[in-house]
Scaffold this active site. Structure first.
Site, mmCIF file in Angstrom:
data_model
loop_
_atom_site.group_PDB
_atom_site.id
_atom_site.type_symbol
_atom_site.label_atom_id
_atom_site.label_comp_id
_atom_site.label_asym_id
_atom_site.label_seq_id
_atom_site.Cartn_x
_atom_site.Cartn_y
_atom_site.Cartn_z
ATOM 1 N N ASP A 1 0.892 -1.260 0.027
ATOM 2 C CA ASP A 1 0.069 -0.055 -0.111
ATOM 3 C C ASP A 1 1.031 1.365 -0.203
ATOM 4 O O ASP A 1 0.553 2.174 -0.631
ATOM 5 C CB ASP A 1 -0.905 -0.008 1.308
ATOM 6 C CG ASP A 1 -2.038 0.779 0.949
ATOM 7 O OD1 ASP A 1 -2.635 1.217 2.008
ATOM 8 O OD2 ASP A 1 -2.495 1.440 0.054
ATOM 9 N N ASP B 1 -9.033 -0.857 3.291
ATOM 10 C CA ASP B 1 -8.608 -0.471 4.630
ATOM 11 C C ASP B 1 -9.347 -0.815 5.772
ATOM 12 O O ASP B 1 -8.877 -1.588 6.704
ATOM 13 C CB ASP B 1 -8.453 1.152 4.941
ATOM 14 C CG ASP B 1 -7.340 1.792 3.835
ATOM 15 O OD1 ASP B 1 -7.829 2.786 2.992
ATOM 16 O OD2 ASP B 1 -6.539 1.026 3.555
#
Lengths: 467, 290
Positions: free
Chosen positions: A258, A385
């Protein structure tokens, strides 16, 4: 089933963004700068005046400073407000996941593994287990990378229909199939007798309303609730089908990915966000949780070409939060009935708002907007997330020997990580990865609490000592 | 019986904390963020303490509970260290421009320490209390759950008071105040070592809680006269007379237009109130962190 279910998270682990400043919305810094600019202009004017009027300049300076202080205050207050706007959904998602894990035994039972993690972890030696989990994590991450790159390529070459179809199939799967399984397991846990007709009706309604809310329009709270629910369902699937060491490794590697994907100039997620910004489009509503309605002032675009294009692209403009629709502005009358229009024409004459007139109005300096901008602006968090935060906390509650202490410690760690990420977002004002800090804190606290704190607290509780 | 014990003990242990949270902190986003930050600091202290204890146990090679008092003392000292760190952070972020006064931050910091330590102490016990099981089947005390709940409640309140006193002592640079906070924390922890002799542990701890509460109240600027004035809703300032006081609670006494915000960094007694009512409301509310 397992194939498509894994498609969803690859492009969902996303980035944390604020509503980006476009030509008409501006974020806090610009506001305060503009205000300061206005104030300094005022001060210059006042200074010019004071030479003729002989007025003291100090109180003007005080006014300027006071305004700056108020700006700082507002920034702090609205910064905290945005943090809470994300704390609440993240907490809710985690609560749903932890409550399910604790009560429904289906999600902690081992019933095989996904095809993306083919190597088993029931091996004889620890070394073999470690090797298998590393291989599993590697395969999973490569699948995720490939899917993300595919998504970015599709988006860049404007294959909106393909993306939209992909998203719809994934949401269908989640909203109908996974929730059906979830409902079935909950009924089994509480021994509730239920007939298929009722279940079919419930799932049908749940699913259809969910599809409408997520992909089209709906009340904001309902859309947020559905996004939280599908994140929780996805997280539960991961918790069930990922073996232990693989899960922790995947969490660690995906936060590194990420970081790279969002911050590197050639990272796929960064390219996605930048392309969306260039085209002045919102990212897919099915992948991003948004905390407020996006009052896009420039939705009524002055560019007729963009309007035509947006009519063709069904997915992106139809952010369910947008109120003014430019793609069907010409199709319907916008709620104004014929009589109303006639009345208006009688009163003020036949005036139609044209794109040019709208642009002219919007080009006027809108100082009044700045006061409600910080409240209207929200902050967005990718659904990936949510999913990975919930996976961490869910795995902690499922497998930790410290039980509730570990879960709580991971929960606090993730919230603090989110807080720090939002602080960085307020400083840097660009898309940031939301996973790294939180997952790092979460992992550190998980292993530390499980191995160090739990024996200590256990001994203290055994003797009823308090610290 | 399991669910009843669970709910009862949960209400006893975490009820005051939840009430304080809902009434004073939940409406303010900044305070909620500070709450989570305080909890994080406490967790760090616990981590360090557990690390220390594991290292001790490993080094000394003994598995019995002889090292626990040392470990508990270490944990207490580390908690106070982290409270100092939290105070440093609060002072850093406050710097005269934030909308929240340092006193309120002290209250929230103490409350956060209290909530997280209470939750860590009691949640596993509550999870076990649902059952099935028998309390004290091996000859231990039968009152384990209820005494744990009361101890947790006392600890939550104590942490809140200690937070207020600690921040005030740091602000005025009084080592005596700091020493007393650390000392009373060590005393509380030490008293719990007398469990299950509950008369010797619970009683003194509650007396200590009461005394610390009164000390915190007077530190925040409250006094007996203030309480009386507040309860009788007398001395409403002129700016508030237009609005009738609908309840007898002090929440109706808000700071009017003419009130001066207490100067940050100076003790509350130093500021001159515009009217007795203002003084009362601000002090009373200030003492309880509103």
């Amino acid at each position: 089933m397992t194939e498509l279910s894994a498609h969803l998270p690859q492009f969902q682990h996303g980035q944390l963004t604020e509503n980006f400043p476009d030509t008409h919305l501006s974020n806090t810094n610009d506001n305060s700068e503009r205000r300061r600019h206005d104030n300094s202009e005022r001060r210059r004017n006042d200074n010019a005046e004071s030479e003729t009027n002989g007025q003291p300049q100090s109180n003007v300076q005080q006014v300027v400073e006071q305004d700056e202080e108020e700006d700082e205050e507002l920034t702090l207050k609205y910064g905290a407000k945005h943090v809470i706007m994300l704390f609440v959904p993240v907490t809710l998602c985690m609560v749903v996941v932890v409550a399910t894990i604790k009560s429904v035994s289906f999600y902690t039972r081992k019933d095989g593994q996904l095809i993306y993690t083919p190597f088993t972890e029931d091996t004889e030696t620890v070394g073999q287990r470690a090797l298998n989990s590393i291989l599993n994590a590697a395969i999973m991450i490569s699948v995720i990378i490939v899917m993300t790159i595919l998504l970015v390529v599709l988006y860049k070459y404007r294959c909106y229909k393909v993306i939209h179809g992909w998203l719809i199939i994934s949401s269908l799967l989640l909203l109908f199939f996974f929730s059906f399984i979830y409902l079935g397991e909950v009924f089994k846990t509480y021994n509730v007798a239920m007939d298929y007709i009722t279940v079919a009706l419930m799932i049908w309604n749940f699913g259809v309303v969910g599809m409408i809310c997520i992909h089209w329009k709906g009340p904001l709270r309902l859309q947020q609730a559905y996004l939280i629910m599908i994140s929780a369902l996805m997280a539960l699937v991961f918790i069930k089908y990922l073996p232990e060491w693989t899960a922790w490794l995947i969490l660690a590697v995906i936060s590194v990915y990420d970081l790279i994907a969002v911050l590197c100039p050639k990272g796929p997620l960064r390219m996605l966000v930048e392309t969306a910004q260039e085209r002045n489009e919102t990212l897919f509503p099915a992948l991003i949780y948004s905390s407020t309605m996006i009052w896009l002032v420039n939705m009524a675009e002055e560019d007729p070409e963009a309007q035509r294009k947006s009519k063709n692209s069904t997915s992106d403009k139809q952010a369910p939060a947008s109120r003014t629709q430019n793609e069907d502005a010409e199709a319907d009358d916008g709620g104004f009935s014929q009589e109303w229009q006639q009345q208006r024409d009688n009163r003020i004459g036949p005036i139609e708002s044209t794109p040019e007139s709208r642009a002219a109005v919007q080009a006027l300096p809108s100082n009044s907007q700045t006061s409600e901008d910080p409240e209207e602006r929200g902050v967005k968090l990718g659904l990936g997330d949510f999913i990975f935060y919930s996976v961490l906390v869910g795995k902690a509650s499922a497998t930790a020997s410290g039980d509730w202490n570990t879960t709580l410690a991971c929960f606090v760690a993730i919230l603090i990580g989110l807080c720090l990420t939002l602080l960085l977002l307020a400083i840097f004002k660009k898309a940031l990865p939301a996973l790294p800090i939180s997952i790092t804190f979460g992992l550190v606290f998980y292993f530390a609490t499980d191995n160090l704190v739990q024996p200590f607290m256990d001994q203290l509780a055994f003797h009823q000592f308090y610290i | 019986m399991g669910a009843a014990v669970l709910l009862g003990c949960a209400a006893i242990a975490l009820g005051p904390a939840a009430a304080l949270l809902l009434l004073t902190v939940a409406a303010e986003p900044l305070l909620l963020v500070l709450l989570v930050a305080g909890a994080f600091f406490w967790l760090l202290s616990l981590l360090a303490a557990s690390l220390l204890w594991s290292v001790w146990v490993r080094l000394s090679g003994r598995e019995d509970a002889a090292l626990l008092p040392l470990g508990a003392a270490g944990a207490v000292l580390l908690q106070e260290l982290c409270r100092k760190a939290d105070e440093g952070l609060a002072t850093l972020s406050e710097d005269g421009r934030s909308p929240i006064s340092l006193r309120r931050m002290a209250y929230v910091s103490g409350l956060s320490f209290g909530i997280i330590s209470g939750v860590f102490s009691i949640t596993n016990i509550l999870a076990d209390s649902v059952g099935p099981g028998t309390v004290g089947i091996h000859g231990d005390s039968q009152y384990y759950f209820i005494t744990s709940a009361f101890l947790t409640m006392a600890l939550v309140l104590l942490h809140t008071f200690w937070g207020i006193i600690f921040f005030d002592a740091c602000e005025r640079r009084r080592a005596g105040g700091l020493g007393l906070v650390v000392g009373s924390h060590l005393l509380t922890s030490g008293l719990t070592f007398l469990n299950p002799w509950y008369e010797a542990s619970l009683g003194p701890i509650f007396i200590l809680t009461l005394c610390t509460g009164l000390w915190a109240f007077s530190t925040a600027g409250g006094s007996f006269r203030n309480v009386l004035k507040c309860l009788s809703c007398k001395g409403v300032s002129r700016s508030l007379r237009a609005r009738p006081c609908s309840t007898r609670r002090c929440r109706c006494l808000r700071r009017g237009e003419g009130a001066m915000a207490p100067q940050l960094g100076t003790p509350a007694k130093a500021f001159t109130p515009t009217a007795p009512g203002e003084f009362v409301s601000v002090q009373f509310l200030g003492a309880f962190g509103v």
